[in-house]
Scaffold this motif. Structure first.
Motif, PDB file in Angstrom:
ATOM      1  N   MET A 221     -16.430 -58.672   4.215  1.00  0.00           N
ATOM      2  CA  MET A 221     -16.006 -57.481   4.952  1.00  0.00           C
ATOM      3  C   MET A 221     -14.492 -57.504   5.049  1.00  0.00           C
ATOM      4  SD  MET A 221     -18.756 -55.699   6.111  1.00  0.00           S
ATOM      5  CE  MET A 221     -18.363 -54.889   7.664  1.00  0.00           C
ATOM      6  N   MET A 222     -13.887 -56.343   4.849  1.00  0.00           N
ATOM      7  CA  MET A 222     -12.425 -56.230   4.919  1.00  0.00           C
ATOM      8  C   MET A 222     -12.016 -55.563   6.228  1.00  0.00           C
ATOM      9  SD  MET A 222      -9.745 -54.290   2.341  1.00  0.00           S
ATOM     10  CE  MET A 222      -9.853 -55.546   1.056  1.00  0.00           C
ATOM     11  N   THR A 223     -11.032 -56.159   6.880  1.00  0.00           N
ATOM     12  CA  THR A 223     -10.436 -55.549   8.065  1.00  0.00           C
ATOM     13  C   THR A 223      -9.340 -54.585   7.626  1.00  0.00           C
ATOM     14  OG1 THR A 223      -9.008 -57.493   8.194  1.00  0.00           O
ATOM     15  CG2 THR A 223     -10.944 -57.448   9.632  1.00  0.00           C
ATOM     16  N   VAL A 257     -12.013 -60.625   4.726  1.00  0.00           N
ATOM     17  CA  VAL A 257     -10.906 -60.360   3.810  1.00  0.00           C
ATOM     18  C   VAL A 257      -9.898 -59.469   4.514  1.00  0.00           C
ATOM     19  CG1 VAL A 257     -10.261 -59.454   1.531  1.00  0.00           C
ATOM     20  CG2 VAL A 257     -12.522 -60.500   1.867  1.00  0.00           C
ATOM     21  N   SER A 258      -8.633 -59.844   4.486  1.00  0.00           N
ATOM     22  CA  SER A 258      -7.605 -58.978   5.056  1.00  0.00           C
ATOM     23  C   SER A 258      -7.344 -57.822   4.115  1.00  0.00           C
ATOM     24  CB  SER A 258      -6.306 -59.753   5.272  1.00  0.00           C
ATOM     25  OG  SER A 258      -5.568 -59.853   4.054  1.00  0.00           O
ATOM     26  N   ASP A 259      -6.891 -56.711   4.665  1.00  0.00           N
ATOM     27  CA  ASP A 259      -6.343 -55.666   3.801  1.00  0.00           C
ATOM     28  C   ASP A 259      -4.936 -56.092   3.400  1.00  0.00           C
ATOM     29  OD1 ASP A 259      -6.019 -53.308   2.371  1.00  0.00           O
ATOM     30  OD2 ASP A 259      -6.868 -52.059   3.939  1.00  0.00           O
ATOM     31  N   ASP A 260      -4.288 -55.265   2.605  1.00  0.00           N
ATOM     32  CA  ASP A 260      -3.002 -55.592   1.983  1.00  0.00           C
ATOM     33  C   ASP A 260      -1.972 -56.059   3.013  1.00  0.00           C
ATOM     34  OD1 ASP A 260      -0.765 -55.721   0.426  1.00  0.00           O
ATOM     35  OD2 ASP A 260      -0.773 -53.614  -0.156  1.00  0.00           O
ATOM     36  N   LEU A 261      -1.561 -57.317   2.917  1.00  0.00           N
ATOM     37  CA  LEU A 261      -0.557 -57.841   3.841  1.00  0.00           C
ATOM     38  C   LEU A 261       0.819 -57.241   3.598  1.00  0.00           C
ATOM     39  CD1 LEU A 261      -1.471 -61.640   4.088  1.00  0.00           C
ATOM     40  CD2 LEU A 261      -2.219 -59.730   5.541  1.00  0.00           C
ATOM     41  N   ASP A 262       1.018 -56.594   2.451  1.00  0.00           N
ATOM     42  CA  ASP A 262       2.281 -55.907   2.185  1.00  0.00           C
ATOM     43  C   ASP A 262       2.355 -54.558   2.897  1.00  0.00           C
ATOM     44  OD1 ASP A 262       3.420 -57.489  -0.439  1.00  0.00           O
ATOM     45  OD2 ASP A 262       1.258 -57.334  -0.497  1.00  0.00           O
ATOM     46  N   GLY A 284      -8.424 -65.644  11.981  1.00  0.00           N
ATOM     47  CA  GLY A 284      -9.781 -65.784  11.483  1.00  0.00           C
ATOM     48  C   GLY A 284     -10.047 -65.166  10.134  1.00  0.00           C
ATOM     49  N   SER A 285      -9.026 -64.561   9.495  1.00  0.00           N
ATOM     50  CA  SER A 285      -9.197 -64.060   8.135  1.00  0.00           C
ATOM     51  C   SER A 285      -9.373 -65.237   7.182  1.00  0.00           C
ATOM     52  CB  SER A 285      -7.981 -63.233   7.703  1.00  0.00           C
ATOM     53  OG  SER A 285      -7.849 -62.058   8.471  1.00  0.00           O
ATOM     54  N   ASP A 286     -10.174 -65.029   6.129  1.00  0.00           N
ATOM     55  CA  ASP A 286     -10.438 -66.091   5.163  1.00  0.00           C
ATOM     56  C   ASP A 286      -9.710 -65.888   3.838  1.00  0.00           C
ATOM     57  OD1 ASP A 286     -12.407 -67.396   6.858  1.00  0.00           O
ATOM     58  OD2 ASP A 286     -13.755 -65.752   6.340  1.00  0.00           O
ATOM     59  N   LEU A 287      -9.609 -64.650   3.385  1.00  0.00           N
ATOM     60  CA  LEU A 287      -9.014 -64.335   2.085  1.00  0.00           C
ATOM     61  C   LEU A 287      -8.000 -63.230   2.289  1.00  0.00           C
ATOM     62  CD1 LEU A 287      -9.081 -64.865  -1.005  1.00  0.00           C
ATOM     63  CD2 LEU A 287     -10.843 -63.085  -1.162  1.00  0.00           C
ATOM     64  N   LEU A 288      -6.787 -63.438   1.789  1.00  0.00           N
ATOM     65  CA  LEU A 288      -5.652 -62.581   2.126  1.00  0.00           C
ATOM     66  C   LEU A 288      -5.195 -61.779   0.917  1.00  0.00           C
ATOM     67  CD1 LEU A 288      -3.613 -65.306   4.081  1.00  0.00           C
ATOM     68  CD2 LEU A 288      -5.524 -63.897   4.908  1.00  0.00           C
ATOM     69  N   LEU A 289      -5.351 -60.461   1.012  1.00  0.00           N
ATOM     70  CA  LEU A 289      -4.921 -59.570  -0.060  1.00  0.00           C
ATOM     71  C   LEU A 289      -3.417 -59.337   0.024  1.00  0.00           C
ATOM     72  CD1 LEU A 289      -5.335 -57.490  -2.327  1.00  0.00           C
ATOM     73  CD2 LEU A 289      -6.079 -55.854  -0.574  1.00  0.00           C
TER      74      LEU A 289
END
Length: 333
Positions: A221-223, A257-262, A284-289
């Motif tokens: 799931m993406m935040t 999954v995070s949304d775009d950190l940029d 608590g995010s696991d995978l960082l876009l």
């Protein structure tokens, strides 16, 4: 025994807008990276369609050449792309298409076509879809125009769940988005500071399709990239511990999954991408876009520095990396 150096790369999801594995990205995979996003250009993202030039020249074999290189270096990997029902279709004419009017399409037909789409993608060794978009938009939303499934939460839940079941049945990981929902937002968080209006109760209808996605078996799931004061008045969703805790509280045990950190909506003018990465992990995010144009070595160094100074517990980094590796391994590619 975990290796923080490898873990710090395992939690990154770098995005490219072409199909070139550059030397820095090859090193990223060699040194622990397990995820990769085959993205699109900004014009394609805004236009919700791949360019005519891409459609004319980009074949399944061309995509397979890249995915093969990634898997050869990383082993089983999460190779993701946007393949949204009603929105961005990164694989353009290379896979089947869903009907335009999904509201009048049966659940069984949606699931069947979604399976065909995902099976074709898996044939290209793609292992993850960043879709479907489950936001129920009832007000302004300059960000998700042309990408949502409607304004009726129950219909969005029905369509989304059918799509998820079909994709997951084909062995492709679904990453549903964007928790906690963006029913009314005052700007495009990709390019400007943006805030979702309303109080906590205003987000309740948007949780209906999110819960349906979890029940349908979405493994990720993406935040979202914006501030949602109804959930957290301080931190944008991908960096928000209360928001991620709420997602976990709905029974979701998969990959966050995070949304775009940029995204400007995530950075909000006061942090850089590396700082956002540390904050997202701590929340608590696991995978960082993030864009592959970033200096991934610098981001890794900042993550490791946060572990060293105690602002990011090593156990949290290890937990996130382990989730990414386990999901990548489960794809069997």
């Amino acid at each position: 025994m975990t290796n923080p150096n490898f873990d710090a790369y395992a939690v990154l999801l770098p995005a490219i807008d072409d199909l070139t594995l550059t030397d820095p990205l090859a090193r990223f995979l060699d040194e622990g990276g397990r995820a990769f996003l085959i993205g699109e250009t900004r014009d394609e993202y805004v236009g919700r369609a791949m360019s005519e030039a891409r459609r004319a020249t980009e074949t399944a074999d061309v995509i397979c050449n890249l995915t093969q290189q990634i898997h050869d270096r990383a082993g089983p990997a999460l190779i993701a792309l946007d393949q949204e029902p009603g929105g961005i279709c990164r694989l353009h004419g290379l896979v089947a298409e869903l009907p335009v009017d999904l509201n009048s399409t049966s659940t069984a037909e949606i699931e069947c076509i979604a399976f065909d789409i995902a099976a074709a993608a898996r044939g290209m060794r793609v292992t993850m879809f960043l879709s479907p978009v489950l936001d129920v938009v009832t007000g302004r939303n300059p960000w998700l125009t042309g990408r949502t499934l409607g304004t009726d939460p129950d219909q969005v839940a029905r369509i989304g769940a059918a799509f998820i079941r079909g994709v997951e049945k084909a062995g492709v990981v679904v990453c549903a988005k964007h928790f906690p929902g963006h029913h009314d937002i005052d700007g495009d968080p990709a390019i400007e500071v943006a805030t979702v209006s309303g109080r906590a109760g205003d987000l309740d209808p948007g949780r209906i399709p999110m819960r349906a996605a979890i029940d349908a078996g979405a493994r990720a799931m993406m935040t979202g990239p914006a501030l949602v004061p109804g959930m957290d008045p301080v931190m944008p969703s991908s960096l928000s511990a209360p928001t991620i805790a709420a997602l976990r509280g709905m029974g979701f045990a998969g990959l966050v999954v995070s949304d775009d950190l940029d995204a400007i909506g995530t950075l909000r003018g006061e942090r850089d991408v590396a700082g956002a990465a540390v904050a997202a992990l701590a929340a608590g995010s696991d995978l960082l876009l993030l864009s592959a144009a970033n200096d991934l070595r610098d981001i890794r160094a900042r993550i490791l520095a946060a572990v060293a100074d105690g602002s990011l517990p090593e156990a949290r980094l290890a937990e996130a990396a382990a989730r990414v590796r386990a999901l990548a391994d489960s794809t069997g590619v």
